[in-house]
Design a protein around this motif. Structure first.
Motif, PDB file in Angstrom:
ATOM      1  N   SER A 139       0.841  -1.191   0.000  1.00 23.30           N
ATOM      2  CA  SER A 139       0.000   0.000   0.000  1.00 23.30           C
ATOM      3  C   SER A 139       0.876   1.242   0.000  1.00 23.30           C
ATOM      4  O   SER A 139       1.832   1.341   0.772  1.00 23.30           O
ATOM      5  N   ARG A 183      -1.847  -1.036  -3.735  1.00 24.57           N
ATOM      6  CA  ARG A 183      -2.865   0.011  -3.760  1.00 24.57           C
ATOM      7  C   ARG A 183      -2.229   1.395  -3.599  1.00 24.57           C
ATOM      8  O   ARG A 183      -1.207   1.540  -2.924  1.00 24.57           O
ATOM      9  N   ASN A 241      -8.834   1.685  -3.183  1.00 24.54           N
ATOM     10  CA  ASN A 241      -7.723   1.887  -4.122  1.00 24.54           C
ATOM     11  C   ASN A 241      -8.048   3.054  -5.044  1.00 24.54           C
ATOM     12  O   ASN A 241      -9.201   3.257  -5.427  1.00 24.54           O
TER      13      ASN A 241
END
Length: 265
Positions: A139, A183, A241
């Motif tokens: 992430s 993401r 996302n």
């Protein structure tokens, strides 16, 4: 209970300036959640000052205006760590040394430097660390602003720069989706008390107005931004996302609050 499931996760945090910075507050939240935090600052001087705040976390130096330093950092990190689970991009710079100027008089060099440091650095860092980011649960989170459509005169050209950053989130998420599940999201706070904001002409007046405009009549706290960053880094936010999460305590819906409108000009 490890609700955020961040225990043991390794997170790169870029952009600590001091105790007031979003990056520092985020690092503390991540450490409290059991994550392993690796700090990256822009200069040796920043490294020395940060070392006084944290006695155990590793600290690296990288000035993102220089691609060779980004490449070197990626090499050094990859030699020591086999995977990075998250990356926090809390980097912004604007040269206001020319004083307040109307937007159409924005100096070209200042604008392009701001784009390079505040926006393109996210793409450069993401590309440099693409092979280290956890392909399944990685992430990347950047720090934007609550709105780039409000033409605040004193904020000037940084709003268009942040708009480019917001757009970059979408394109990075799409690009990385071709080979991973990493993401990309942004946290978009309202006005904060940080050392960076102190350099914006007339910021204090804007901050005080923003506080009145929040639904709770209390300004957004840096810790609230950090909490949201930690959530977006965690597997608990796996369905989010290519988004910008606004943290403004309702300010964006309250500009016509009757108490504000009725105040004498």
């Amino acid at each position: 209970m490890d609700f955020l499931q961040l225990a043991g996760k390794r997170i790169l945090v870029f952009g600590v300036a001091n105790r007031k910075s979003v990056a520092w507050q985020t690092g503390k939240v991540l450490e409290q959640a059991g994550a392993e935090v690796i700090y990256v600052v822009r200069s040796e001087a920043r490294k020395e000052s940060l070392a006084k705040l944290t006695a155990h976390a590793p600290i690296y130096v990288c000035d993102v205006e220089h691609q060779e330093q980004i490449d070197q950092l990626a090499t050094e990190i990859s030699q020591k760590f086999d995977v990075i689970h998250g990356l926090v991009h809390s980097i912004a710079f604007a040269d206001y040394s020319a004083g307040w100027l109307p937007f159409h008089e924005t100096p070209r060099t200042a604008f392009l430097q701001a784009v390079d440091v505040s926006c393109f650095s996210l793409t450069a860092l993401s590309n440099a660390f693409k092979d280290l980011l956890d392909p399944e649960q990685g992430s990347v989170v950047t720090i934007s602003i609550s709105t780039t459509r409000m033409a605040a005169e004193n904020y000037g050209y940084m709003a268009p720069v942040k708009a480019a950053l917001d757009s970059s989130i979408c394109f990075l998420a799409k690009s990385f989706s071709n080979f991973s599940n990493v993401r990309f999201n942004a946290v978009c706070p309202g006005l904060l008390k940080t050392s960076a904001s102190a350099g914006i002409p007339g910021y204090v007046d804007s901050y005080l107005f923003a506080e009145k405009a929040t639904l709770r009549k209390s300004a957004v706290q840096t810790s609230e931004v950090a909490d949201t960053v930690a959530f977006l880094l965690s597997p608990r936010s796996s369905g989010i996302n290519s988004q910008g999460i606004v943290i403004d305590a309702g300010m964006g819906t309250n500009y016509f609050d009757k108490k504000i409108v009725s105040e004498d000009p």
